[in-house]
Design an enzyme around this catalytic site. Structure first.
Site, PDB file in Angstrom:
ATOM      1  N   GLN A 237       0.824  -1.207   0.000  1.00 22.25           N
ATOM      2  CA  GLN A 237       0.000   0.000   0.000  1.00 22.25           C
ATOM      3  C   GLN A 237       0.861   1.260   0.000  1.00 22.25           C
ATOM      4  OE1 GLN A 237      -3.345  -2.038   2.812  1.00 22.25           O
ATOM      5  NE2 GLN A 237      -3.650   0.145   2.516  1.00 22.25           N
ATOM      6  N   ARG A 384      -9.680  -0.341   7.009  1.00 23.41           N
ATOM      7  CA  ARG A 384     -10.603   0.593   6.373  1.00 23.41           C
ATOM      8  C   ARG A 384     -10.991   1.732   7.310  1.00 23.41           C
ATOM      9  NH1 ARG A 384     -14.441  -0.999   1.624  1.00 23.41           N
ATOM     10  NH2 ARG A 384     -14.958   1.061   0.900  1.00 23.41           N
ATOM     11  N   CYS A 385      -9.970   2.282   7.972  1.00 22.06           N
ATOM     12  CA  CYS A 385     -10.228   3.482   8.764  1.00 22.06           C
ATOM     13  C   CYS A 385      -8.904   4.194   8.894  1.00 22.06           C
ATOM     14  CB  CYS A 385     -10.768   3.145  10.150  1.00 22.06           C
ATOM     15  SG  CYS A 385      -9.555   2.470  11.270  1.00 22.06           S
ATOM     16  N   GLU A 760     -13.234   5.351   4.033  1.00 20.34           N
ATOM     17  CA  GLU A 760     -13.264   4.639   5.299  1.00 20.34           C
ATOM     18  C   GLU A 760     -14.411   5.076   6.192  1.00 20.34           C
ATOM     19  OE1 GLU A 760      -9.148   5.391   6.190  1.00 20.34           O
ATOM     20  OE2 GLU A 760      -8.612   3.739   4.899  1.00 20.34           O
TER      21      GLU A 760
END
Lengths: 806, 277
Positions: A237, A384-385, A760
């Site tokens: 990522q 996802r935050c 997110e």
């Protein structure tokens, strides 16, 4: 036929710029199976590596017998820590300032830990080789409970740290203690608690789960011994950060390393960190002189690569009798597993957990987080935050509900009277953040009206009566959440990872014929960057999005950036994109003025062209300007039309949203059925509404999974009980409800295009919303807190504990 | 998730398949749809040198109907159970149950024979076959024999089938007209085994009750069926719950499973009763 002159609206539409629901350009290849993922990379002579993993959660590794494995046809090498030690690669630094074993160095600290790396001519031979390696273990006492880990006589997990009283984030007060992180004013908060009309107290546990992207982690390392260059493809990522880290730990000069993130099948934080597989594939390629591929399987992914959450949050919230919140106190015990491999900015060992005052004007607050070692897998990534924001949002949104119960108030009204008001922005929170913009009351009222909140409460009351009268065995729950995110890390002055400032970048090159290529320091994992970033450029410089190629992920070609996670791509790289576009536009203006034979200030930008002020029939289109940039000798202007921007954001962005969930619970089986889910998101300026909607749907579905069943569970022996998709819940379309999406638009005042990021938000807001709905169904029977995940048996147990089965 | 090496055989006759099994003994296993065996091989919890694929054996395919019974080849897929209109009219409970097994992709490959022969307590078909009083035909070196489904299951993965025998046919008596039926299953998600499931047939003075994944074998309770036939629902549920022995797993603790077993059974009974014609 007369010539049709396109209208301004037609020219705007032709660009497919910001605000257009342009179809995702990536989907042409993804829907045809033409993506190029790490496991699609096949090189001549490529070898395969596979891990021998520990079956024990805590054990001494006494001997590793590799002889039989070496006899397996096709097996070329079995690498152990002893082989890596001379290279200094048997341990690697983590993103959190700790270090982690690459291969077991004398002991193992979690089940599934990497013990040896078998290299073979194909993956079948490698798997046979793994089977043939025999390891002698001496089992040690296992600690899976972070509170027990902190008891005085708890087993010592990290013997390598013995006697070290100073950690990466301050003093360590126990052999299994990692750090204490404090924010806010402890004394003032305790004073508020002591004097308050009402104090509600609760332990809020956000269980351990896992990002579990569709594509697991993997890498292909290829060391060219002739050129001395290492090429490393991987599920990264943050490819540039990986390049720098590889250079620092391997000693290979950074210009001799090329890191490539090809297509990535979802990341959700799982692919931020550095894994043993990456290191071992590099070492194996250096040793053998051949390309080496490593790809983990699903069980390995769930057992060993980064988990998320596992926060025990003890909370106290103080308020007046009327419900005005006066203070918030939180002590979190954070279970980090065997190594502290959290992916957080260096100065934030508990991420942005100090956003836990949420959407509320809370004058006084205190937060302390203790990080603790246990015999579980390392990680603690932002699934996802943004860093620990979902934990913070879950905490405050549960505490609001707990307070509403204590005050006997409607939780919607309690939120309303405590929201930060529109005119208070920029708002300085008690725990140190400056919220950029918001209009929470408008969003909240819109949401409540959209679902018919009062009618829902009336229906719920009727259903409760029917339940008590024995007419139904179903209870109705209404879940409310108003969340505030903090994303877009972040300003270099306080955000870095391993010393690398968290700016991001974009380089744009306009071709002579008026099309373009742009490269960014981020990397899409499904977010649709090639679609949306082209839209930003289209609007900024007036070239149709369809004429712009987007590239990311190749460190030899893309400008340096910190990658994609924490909803930072749009807030940071999106800003860089706009700024690079503006540099191009400024040069284009000079070229246009020259071509039109007027002064620079006498032309102005109009959608896709520069026009002479007051004479719109005199113009040069961007296409014409681009060509001129390459074929005209313009005094005082260099040829070409390119720009690069490195953007250091002045602040974070603060997206927010109002979510409402209605679900029905079967008290007898514990099943919960979501009948309605309404999601209002305010992510500032909306670049591609269709992609936003897709992001919200996906994030809500992950939130549903987490709230309603998804967990990484361990037994007392440290065995991972949820390492397959049989037990680890990933919803299918069957389990996924319909979502209604909505929005308000409150642009970020400091972002060049006002965008805040959205990827997110639905996970951050969705988890408390689903959970609050479950809690709300049982509120009339006296429930204040029951821990997630709300799977069938836990809901049943709640109902049972409240006497609803007798 | 990579299995050890094995030899792959694909005979077209049952006798040839048995011959391969006899030749290799413990080293050989037959594979039908593969949904139980192949994951076990990938986990290396099952290792065998010889895999005997049954899908080319025509004799194991097809569904035959007579007035009194339905006989289906062991290689009949779950999908065929859903898709066959004649079967659905004679034994609609098979379709109702098959629709609750896994997902369409699995059902295209998964077979009834594999489902009942493997002895996995999580599988739905064994309990259903016991409820319907089906008979399994097995063929081995010594010829054919029939084993009632109610006598077939001994423990988890242990059945009355001998190692050298292949389950070839399943014979199900067609229930009398007007018999009510229901297959009720609670599961966590699509593709999961049952948290609790029950099959109920009732009508014409008779009743039959079986439970799935609540013991190490499917549970058919004669006492429960007798009670239900007599109209005693509480007695039927009590008898069935008395016969089960659920174990704790990620689906939940024992007390929860016992409770939902009762809930699911009552729902199955109610739906079956509503269908009595």
């Amino acid at each position: 036929m007369k010539d049709e002159v396109p209208t301004t609206e037609e020219r705007v539409a032709n660009l497919k710029g910001m605000g257009s629901s342009r179809k995702r350009v990536e989907d042409v290849r993804f829907t045809q199976g033409r993506g190029n993922y790490v496991d699609d990379i096949k090189l001549d002579g490529m070898l395969f590596g596979d891990f021998v993993r520990s079956p024990y959660a805590h054990a001494r590794v006494t001997t590793i017998h590799t002889e039989e494995a070496m006899k397996v046809p096709g097996v070329l090498a079995v690498i152990t820590a002893a082989d890596l030690e001379p290279l200094g690669l048997h341990w690697m630094p983590t993103l959190a300032g700790d270090k982690q074993m690459v291969l077991a160095d004398g002991k193992v600290l979690f089940q599934g830990q990497e013990v040896a790396f078998v290299v073979a001519t194909d993956r079948y031979a490698a798997a046979d080789g793994v089977e043939a390696v025999e390891v002698d273990y001496e089992e040690l006492p296992v600690v899976v409970d972070p509170f027990k880990a902190m008891e005085p006589d708890a087993p010592v997990l990290r013997e390598d740290l013995e006697g070290q009283t100073e950690g990466a984030h301050g003093p360590r007060r126990h052999h299994n203690h990692i750090f204490t992180w404090e924010q806010g004013d402890k004394d003032a908060t305790e004073a508020v608690m002591a004097e308050a009309d009402v104090v509600a107290e609760e332990m809020i546990y956000y269980h351990r789960t896992h990002p579990s992207p569709l594509e697991t982690c993997g890498s292909v390392a290829s060391m060219d011994k002739v050129t001395g260059k290492l090429t490393l493809w991987g599920t990264f990522q943050a490819p540039h950060a990986i390049r720098t880290v590889v250079s620092l730990i391997s000693g290979i000069a950074e210009h001799n390393i090329r890191v490539i993130s090809p297509d990535i099948g979802g990341g959700f934080g799982n692919k931020v960190g550095a894994y043993a597989g990456y290191v071992c594939s590099v070492v194996a390629s250096i040793v053998t002189g051949k390309p080496v591929k490593w790809v983990e399987d699903r069980m390995e992914n769930l057992m060993s690569t980064a988990f998320a959450r596992d926060y025990w949050m003890q909370g106290k919230i103080a308020a007046t009798k009327e419900g005005k919140i006066t203070g918030l106190w939180c002590h979190t015990t954070a279970d980090h597993g065997g190594f502290d491999a959290c992916a957080d900015p260096t100065k934030f060992p508990a991420g942005f957990m100090n956003i836990c005052t949420g959407s509320y004007d809370i004058p006084t607050a205190y937060l302390a987080v203790d990080g603790v070692y246990t015999n579980k897998a390392p990680g603690g990534v932002a699934y996802r935050c943004s860093f620990r924001v979902t934990e913070a949002a879950y905490f405050i949104e549960r505490m609001i509900e707990v307070l509403a119960i204590k005050l006997n108030m409607d939780a919607a009204e309690l939120r309303r009277i405590n929201f930060i008001k529109k005119e208070q922005f920029p708002y300085n929170s008690a725990l140190g953040w400056e919220y950029d913009s918001g209009d929470y009351h408008t969003a909240w009222d819109k949401a409540l009206n959209a679902v018919g909140y009062d009618d829902l409460r009336a229906e719920q009351a009727q259903q409760l009566e029917d339940f008590k009268a024995g007419k139904t065995r179903r209870l109705m729950g209404i879940g409310l959440t108003h969340f505030t995110e903090i994303v877009g890390a972040g300003p270099v002055k306080n955000c870095d990872i391993l010393g690398l400032g968290m700016f991001d970048s974009c380089e744009i090159r306009i071709h002579p014929t008026g099309s373009a290529i742009a490269r960014l320091g981020t990397i899409s994992q499904g977010q649709g960057h090639a679609t949306t970033f082209a839209q930003i450029i289209a609007s900024e410089i007036g070239i149709p999005a369809d004429d712009i190629t987007l590239e990311e992920g190749d460190t030899d070609t893309a400008p340096y950036g910190l990658g994609t996670y924490g909803s930072r791509s749009t807030p940071v790289a999106g800003a860089a994109t706009a700024m690079a576009g503006r540099k191009i536009k400024a040069k284009a203006q000079m070229i246009a003025a020259y071509l039109l034979e007027v002064h620079d200030d006498d032309v102005e930008f109009d959608v896709d062209r520069f026009v002479v002020k007051g004479a719109p029939e005199r113009f040069k289109t961007m296409k014409e300007i681009a060509f001129a940039a390459y074929n005209q000798a313009i005094p005082g202007v260099e040829p070409g039309l390119e720009a690069v921007s490195y953007y250091d954001p002045p602040n974070m962005t603060y997206p927010f949203g109002a979510y409402i969930c209605v679900l029905d619970i079967d008290v007898d089986t514990g099943e919960a059925e979501v009948r309605k889910f309404y999601a209002l998101d305010d992510c500032g300026t909306r670049i591609n509404p269709m992609i936003i909607e897709g992001q919200v749907h996906g994030g809500l579905t992950e939130a549903l999974a987490i709230a309603m069943g998804q967990e990484i569970a361990y037994d007392e022996m440290g065995n991972n009980k949820s390492a397959t998709l049989m037990d680890f819940f990933i919803p299918t379309s069957w389990e996924t409800p319909n979502y209604e999406t909505d929005h308000t638009t409150t642009p970020s005042p400091h972002h060049p295009i006002g965008a805040k990021g959205v990827g997110e938000s639905p996970n951050v807001g969705g988890v408390p919303c689903f959970s609050n709905a479950v809690h709300d169904a049982f509120r009339p029977f006296g429930l204040t807190q029951s821990h997630m995940p709300h799977d069938h048996w836990r809901i049943w147990k709640t109902a049972n504990g409240l006497g609803l089965h007798s | 998730m990579i299995p050890a090496n094995f030899e792959y055989h694909r005979p077209s006759e049952i006798s040839a398949a048995i011959g391969i099994i006899q030749q290799h003994g413990d080293e050989a296993r037959v594979v039908a749809g593969g949904h139980s065996l192949i994951p076990m091989m990938k986990l290396r919890m099952a290792e065998m040198g010889h895999l005997v694929d049954l899908q080319d054996i025509e004799e194991l395919k097809g569904i035959e109907f007579s007035d009194s019974s339905v006989v289906m080849g062991a290689m009949t897929t779950q999908h065929e159970l859903i898709d066959n209109a004649d079967l659905a009219s004679r034994l609609p409970i098979l379709r109702e149950a098959a629709l609750q097994i896994a997902d369409p992709q699995v059902r295209y490959m998964g077979t009834v024979g594999g489902n009942v022969a493997n002895g996995d307590p999580g599988n739905d078909m064994p309990g259903l076959m016991q409820c319907l009083n089906a008979t399994f035909e097995v063929v081995g070196p010594d010829g054919r024999r029939s084993i009632p489904a109610r006598d077939f299951y001994e423990a988890a993965y242990f059945t009355a089938r001998e190692d050298e025998e292949i389950l070839t046919k399943i014979s199900i008596p067609v229930p009398a007209t007007g018999t009510g039926y229901a297959y009720e299953k609670q599961k966590r998600k699509i593709g999961d085994y049952a948290t609790a499931a029950s099959a109920v047939m009732i009508g014409n003075g008779a009743a039959s009750i079986a439970m799935t994944n609540l013991s190490d074998t499917p549970i058919w309770s004669e006492a429960a069926g007798t009670a239900l036939a007599a109209g005693d629902v509480d007695g039927a549920v009590a008898a069935a719950l008395d016969a089960i022995d659920p174990q704790e797993d990620m689906r939940g603790p024992v007390e929860f499973k016992k409770h939902v077993a009762g809930v699911i059974l009552r729902r199955a009974i109610a739906r079956a009763q509503s269908r009595v014609g």
